[in-house]
Design a protein around this motif. Structure first.
Motif, short mmCIF file in Angstrom:
data_model
loop_
_atom_site.label_atom_id
_atom_site.label_comp_id
_atom_site.label_asym_id
_atom_site.label_seq_id
_atom_site.Cartn_x
_atom_site.Cartn_y
_atom_site.Cartn_z
N VAL B 203 -6.23 3.02 2.18
CA VAL B 203 -7.11 4.15 2.44
C VAL B 203 -8.56 3.68 2.49
CG1 VAL B 203 -7.93 6.36 1.55
CG2 VAL B 203 -5.53 5.79 1.40
N LEU B 204 -8.88 2.76 1.58
CA LEU B 204 -10.25 2.23 1.51
C LEU B 204 -10.64 1.59 2.84
CD1 LEU B 204 -12.46 1.65 -0.75
CD2 LEU B 204 -11.53 -0.64 -0.79
N TRP B 205 -9.78 0.70 3.38
CA TRP B 205 -10.10 0.03 4.65
C TRP B 205 -10.12 1.03 5.78
CZ3 TRP B 205 -12.29 -3.70 2.77
CH2 TRP B 205 -11.73 -4.60 1.88
N ASN B 206 -9.12 1.93 5.79
CA ASN B 206 -9.03 2.86 6.90
C ASN B 206 -10.26 3.76 6.95
OD1 ASN B 206 -7.71 4.17 9.08
ND2 ASN B 206 -7.25 5.86 7.69
N ALA B 207 -10.72 4.24 5.78
CA ALA B 207 -11.87 5.14 5.76
C ALA B 207 -13.10 4.44 6.32
CB ALA B 207 -12.13 5.60 4.33
N ARG B 208 -13.23 3.16 6.09
CA ARG B 208 -14.43 2.46 6.51
C ARG B 208 -14.36 2.04 7.97
NH1 ARG B 208 -19.03 -0.30 3.76
NH2 ARG B 208 -20.21 -0.80 5.61
N ARG B 215 -10.38 -4.22 13.73
CA ARG B 215 -10.66 -4.73 12.40
C ARG B 215 -9.82 -3.99 11.36
NH1 ARG B 215 -16.87 -5.10 10.87
NH2 ARG B 215 -16.52 -5.98 8.82
N ARG B 216 -9.74 -2.65 11.54
CA ARG B 216 -8.97 -1.83 10.61
C ARG B 216 -7.54 -2.33 10.55
NH1 ARG B 216 -6.97 3.60 11.66
NH2 ARG B 216 -6.32 2.67 13.61
N ASN B 217 -6.97 -2.59 11.77
CA ASN B 217 -5.58 -3.03 11.79
C ASN B 217 -5.40 -4.35 11.05
OD1 ASN B 217 -5.06 -0.78 13.22
ND2 ASN B 217 -4.88 -1.80 15.22
N ILE B 218 -6.36 -5.25 11.23
CA ILE B 218 -6.24 -6.54 10.55
C ILE B 218 -6.28 -6.34 9.04
CG2 ILE B 218 -7.37 -8.76 10.13
CD1 ILE B 218 -8.31 -8.69 13.01
N TYR B 219 -7.31 -5.60 8.57
CA TYR B 219 -7.46 -5.41 7.11
C TYR B 219 -6.25 -4.71 6.52
CZ TYR B 219 -12.35 -6.89 6.96
OH TYR B 219 -13.49 -7.61 6.99
N VAL B 220 -5.87 -3.59 7.14
CA VAL B 220 -4.74 -2.82 6.60
C VAL B 220 -3.47 -3.65 6.68
CG1 VAL B 220 -3.31 -0.77 6.93
CG2 VAL B 220 -5.79 -0.59 7.08
N GLY B 221 -3.32 -4.37 7.80
CA GLY B 221 -2.13 -5.19 7.96
C GLY B 221 -2.02 -6.24 6.88
N VAL B 222 -3.13 -6.97 6.66
CA VAL B 222 -3.11 -8.02 5.64
C VAL B 222 -2.83 -7.41 4.27
CG1 VAL B 222 -4.53 -9.70 4.42
CG2 VAL B 222 -4.59 -9.60 6.90
N THR B 223 -3.50 -6.28 3.97
CA THR B 223 -3.28 -5.62 2.67
C THR B 223 -1.82 -5.25 2.50
OG1 THR B 223 -5.47 -4.67 2.87
CG2 THR B 223 -4.04 -3.74 1.19
N LEU B 224 -1.25 -4.67 3.56
CA LEU B 224 0.15 -4.24 3.46
C LEU B 224 1.06 -5.43 3.26
CD1 LEU B 224 0.57 -1.40 6.09
CD2 LEU B 224 0.81 -1.27 3.63
N LEU B 225 0.78 -6.50 4.02
CA LEU B 225 1.63 -7.69 3.94
C LEU B 225 1.63 -8.25 2.52
CD1 LEU B 225 3.23 -9.29 6.14
CD2 LEU B 225 1.38 -10.97 6.01
N ILE B 226 0.41 -8.55 2.02
CA ILE B 226 0.32 -9.14 0.68
C ILE B 226 0.74 -8.13 -0.37
CG2 ILE B 226 -1.26 -10.16 -0.99
CD1 ILE B 226 -2.88 -11.22 1.31
N GLY B 227 0.25 -6.88 -0.22
CA GLY B 227 0.52 -5.85 -1.22
C GLY B 227 2.00 -5.60 -1.38
N LEU B 228 2.70 -5.43 -0.27
CA LEU B 228 4.12 -5.11 -0.37
C LEU B 228 4.92 -6.32 -0.86
CD1 LEU B 228 4.65 -2.81 2.71
CD2 LEU B 228 4.39 -2.20 0.30
N TRP B 229 4.43 -7.51 -0.54
CA TRP B 229 5.08 -8.72 -1.04
C TRP B 229 5.02 -8.76 -2.57
CZ3 TRP B 229 2.15 -13.89 -1.55
CH2 TRP B 229 3.02 -14.87 -2.02
N VAL B 230 3.79 -8.58 -3.09
CA VAL B 230 3.62 -8.58 -4.55
C VAL B 230 4.39 -7.40 -5.16
CG1 VAL B 230 1.95 -8.40 -6.41
CG2 VAL B 230 1.36 -9.65 -4.34
N TYR B 231 4.32 -6.26 -4.47
CA TYR B 231 4.98 -5.05 -4.96
C TYR B 231 6.48 -5.26 -5.12
CZ TYR B 231 6.58 -0.19 -4.76
OH TYR B 231 7.20 1.00 -5.01
N SER B 232 7.08 -5.84 -4.09
CA SER B 232 8.53 -6.04 -4.16
C SER B 232 8.88 -6.96 -5.33
CB SER B 232 9.04 -6.64 -2.85
OG SER B 232 8.56 -7.96 -2.71
N LEU B 297 -14.75 7.22 -1.28
CA LEU B 297 -14.51 5.83 -1.65
C LEU B 297 -15.70 4.92 -1.40
CD1 LEU B 297 -10.83 5.40 -0.47
CD2 LEU B 297 -11.69 5.95 -2.72
N TRP B 298 -16.55 5.27 -0.45
CA TRP B 298 -17.66 4.37 -0.14
C TRP B 298 -19.01 4.91 -0.56
CZ3 TRP B 298 -16.88 -0.57 1.29
CH2 TRP B 298 -15.60 -0.91 1.73
N GLU B 299 -19.07 6.18 -0.96
CA GLU B 299 -20.37 6.70 -1.43
C GLU B 299 -20.31 7.09 -2.89
OE1 GLU B 299 -23.02 8.02 0.95
OE2 GLU B 299 -21.91 8.29 2.81
#
Lengths: 362, 386
Positions: B203-208, B215-232, B297-299
């Motif tokens: 949400v943080l990346w998407n809002a910004r 850029r949004r796709n890259i940030y969200v994509g990387v977050t999802l990739l790493i995040g879901l990896w750690v999450y699992s 989130l940003w203000e």
């Protein structure tokens, strides 16, 4: 005001209902019931025996029905096997023809059930343990509140002075020391016959016993003395004291910078009188709320301290009930705890309004 | 061999802690030299209280880091004849091992000093991480609750108050048992609680960056990739690469601590947001047509950081106390774990005869929490000066 109170009561009831439901659910999980069956009957039972035991003791019914029974909103279970009946509303087994079905016996009817650990009625166990804890709490309050307020007022009287720095450090140290740490340290310092100050005092002939204070409070259940009750009271009071003192100090420093204090000083009122007559009354509003909200925290402290000092009060009972999965007793404990928390919240809200005339509920 | 006196015990301990002293000196030298360029962190070195607190906290962090170099014995190693040995007792037959039990032996003839040092590692592995997760949950729920208000706020506040009305110890006794692990409840709770950081970051990346989809796709994509990896790995112990994982007991303790802490953080964040929502810059943002999530989130969040950082420090201390409580009731990670709460629990049986096995971890725990409290105090003082 009345509407506010009613609303709060409604929310309280709902909260209590939700919480007891959660506790009921967690204590009645299948593995817990199986463990209960094995501890109650025999640890080497087969799975089929466990199932039969559960059925005979009313644990095999649908979950909602059991919760309803406990609440007293559904009739208690009766299980008949070979003409012998067991049931929720009576203890032991009886001939089936004597038993009346469809009786209600939940907490709404004032029946708290049967404790499997203490082999007695839950209400009897709870009454005894709550009485013991009540005495403990009373002494904790008598020690903690005045000393915390004094500490806070003296520290906050002149902000930044040396007294302030020293007393604030004392307060921080006391909040940073949980009960199980301060209890251990206090026992070693005062309650041990080999280390700490007791052997020294004994050698000098200042104390007649081997120790200055007693390291356990088992005997305090029968007779409370200075000797066996000081350490537990001190342990709980120390942890809570720091927090109240810091709140009092914050509130006191704020009041001391207020306009009316300066006016009073300029008018020529002595510092002593300014503190006693003008500042104190306003500075003590905030700590009141804090002290009330401190009760739930004290509850935690009580559990730790009663376990550490082996004092048979509410906390000790809770630990016994929880570690043996005594469902009825644990539920009663959680009801008491939740009610204490909710009532203190209510009192702190209402008291705050009464103490502070600037705040009125719209 | 002779028994050591207290002077030589402390001298030998100081020598064992040598890596910590060097690291501490280096940290302080660098920080004080550059303190004007380091923002709030640099300002910390203007306040004596803050510096003392920081030093104590860093001492324990470095101890946890260098624990392998500091310990004199293995934390689980038992040496015959050293049961309840007094501090400074020599080993009967060293044979290449360190010659002394510096702080004595416990009831199972293990070295108290080494266990205390290893305990620092255990505590500092769990407490900050659990606090961080609690903050993630509290922020993700608290900011919208405070900003939007209404039904959402009422519902979330009710749930938060529900958890807060539970006495912590009762909750622990219900949640941290082997039976609960069997039912899988901790895993479900972890599945919910650990999702929050991933959601928050997305949400943080998407809002910004939603105006810049690339850029949004890259940030969200990387977050999802790493995040879901750690999450699992963390929540389900199903990490395909096997890097992340927690034993069921550790997960249970971790989840219980996060669960207890999150509602308090939620209340703090909600209060701060409600306060900041009325500020002019929020109104300006709304007039500019900024979306609610961007404003939140940003203000609002960056402006709430002061109190949140202070509370974070305090809360790590509180989490340490909670972990100790768990250990004290024997609900800890594992029975022979060297964490301080469990060690205090082990030591209290012979407390009045052999106090050292319980007193050492007790002082360690107290000093860490005290350090965190002082650090928080220093930070609060310095951040108020702005």
């Amino acid at each position: 005001m009345l509407k506010f109170l009613l609303r709060r009561m409604g929310v309280m009831l709902l909260t209590a209902l939700c919480l007891t439901f959660i506790v009921f659910m967690l204590t009645n999980l299948p593995p817990n019931l199986e463990k209960l069956a094995r501890t109650e009957a025999s640890s080497r039972m087969s799975d089929a025996d466990v199932a039969r035991w559960l059925e005979r003791n009313g644990h095999a019914q649908p979950f909602w029905k059991r919760y309803g029974e406990w609440l007293g909103a559904a009739p208690g279970w009766v299980h008949v096997e070979d003409g012998i009946a067991t049931g929720r509303c009576f203890t032991g087994a009886r001939p089936a023809e004597e038993v009346v079905e469809g009786r209600y016996c939940g907490i709404l009817q004032g029946s708290w059930g049967w404790s499997t650990v203490f082999r007695s009625n839950v209400s009897a166990v709870m009454g005894q343990s709550l009485g013991a804890t009540g005495v403990l709490m009373l002494w904790v309050m008598i020690v903690m509140v005045p000393s915390a307020l004094l500490l806070g007022v003296f520290a906050g009287m002149r902000e930044g002075s040396r007294t302030d720095r020293t007393l604030s450090t004392v307060a921080i140290v006391s909040t940073a020391t949980p009960e199980y740490v301060s209890g251990v340290i206090l026992i070693v310092l005062f309650g041990s016959a080999t280390v700490g100050i007791s052997p020294i005092l004994y050698e000098w002939g200042w104390i007649s016993g081997r120790t200055l204070f007693m390291g356990t409070s088992t005997s305090a259940t029968d007779k409370i003395t200075f000797w066996n009750f000081t350490l537990p009271v001190l342990t709980i009071a120390l942890y809570g004291m720091g927090y109240i003192a810091r709140m009092t100090r914050a509130s006191m420093t704020e009041v001391m910078t207020a306009q009316y204090i300066r006016t009073a000083r300029l008018k020529g009122v002595s510092f002593r009188n300014v503190v006693m007559k003008h500042a104190l009354r306003n500075a003590l509003i905030a700590p009141f709320t804090v002290i009330m909200l401190q009760f739930p925290w004290l509850l935690n402290g009580v559990v730790i301290v009663e376990t550490l000092f082996n004092y048979k009060g509410f906390g000790w009972t809770l630990v016994e009930a929880a570690s043996n999965n005594d469902i009825q007793l644990l539920l009663a404990c959680s009801v008491v705890a939740v009610v204490v928390v909710l009532i203190t919240q209510l009192i702190s809200d209402v008291g705050y309004v009464f103490l502070n005339p600037r705040i009125r509920i719209s | 061999m002779e028994e050591l006196g207290w002077g030589s015990i402390f001298a030998r301990m100081a020598i064992q802690f040598m890596p910590v002293w060097i690291a501490l000196a280096a940290t302080f030298a660098v920080s004080i030299f550059w303190k004007r360029r380091l923002g709030l962190y640099g300002k910390l070195f203007d306040s004596t209280i803050g510096m003392i607190g920081f030093a104590i906290v860093m001492f324990w962090i470095f101890t946890a880091l260098f624990a392998g170099m500091i310990v004199t014995h293995q934390p689980l190693a038992q040496v015959s004849g050293m049961r309840n040995a007094l501090p400074g007792s020599p080993l009967p037959d060293p044979g290449g091992r360190y010659e002394y039990y510096l702080l004595g032996g416990d009831s199972l003839a293990r070295d108290v000093f080494s266990r205390m040092v290893m305990g620092a590692r255990r505590v500092l592995e769990i407490a900050p991480a659990a606090t961080a997760f609690a903050f993630m949950v509290g922020i993700t729920l608290g900011v919208p609750a405070g900003y939007f208000g209404g039904r959402l706020d009422t519902a979330l506040s009710f749930v938060a108050n529900l958890v807060l009305a539970f006495p912590v110890i009762l909750l622990f006794y219900l949640l941290v048992t082997p039976e609960i692990v069997e039912t899988g409840i901790p895993m479900y709770m972890a599945a919910v609680l650990f999702l929050f950081p991933v959601v928050f970051l997305c949400v943080l990346w998407n809002a910004r960056f939603f105006t810049d989809p690339m850029r949004r796709n890259i940030y969200v994509g990387v977050t999802l990739l790493i995040g879901l990896w750690v999450y699992s790995g963390l929540a389900f112990n199903a990490d395909p690469l096997g890097v992340w994982g927690m034993s069921p007991n550790l997960l249970n303790v971790f989840v219980a601590v996060v669960f207890v802490n999150a509602p308090t953080v939620f209340r703090i964040v909600r209060g701060l947001t409600m306060d900041l929502r009325a500020r002019d810059y929020v109104a300006a943002g709304q007039t500019r047509g900024e979306g609610p999530w961007y404003i939140m989130l940003w203000e609002i969040l960056p402006n709430a950081r002061g109190p949140l950082i202070v509370d974070f420090c305090l809360r790590i201390g509180y989490t340490t106390i909670l972990l100790g409580t768990l250990g004290f009731f024997g609900l800890g990670v594992s029975p022979e774990s060297p964490d301080w709460g469990s060690t205090i629990n082990d030591g209290r049986r012979f407390l009045s005869i052999y106090p050292h096995p319980a007193i050492v971890p007790a002082f360690a725990l107290m000093s860490l929490v005290l350090g965190l409290n002082l650090l928080a105090d220093g930070l609060r003082e310095e951040s108020l000066k702005d």
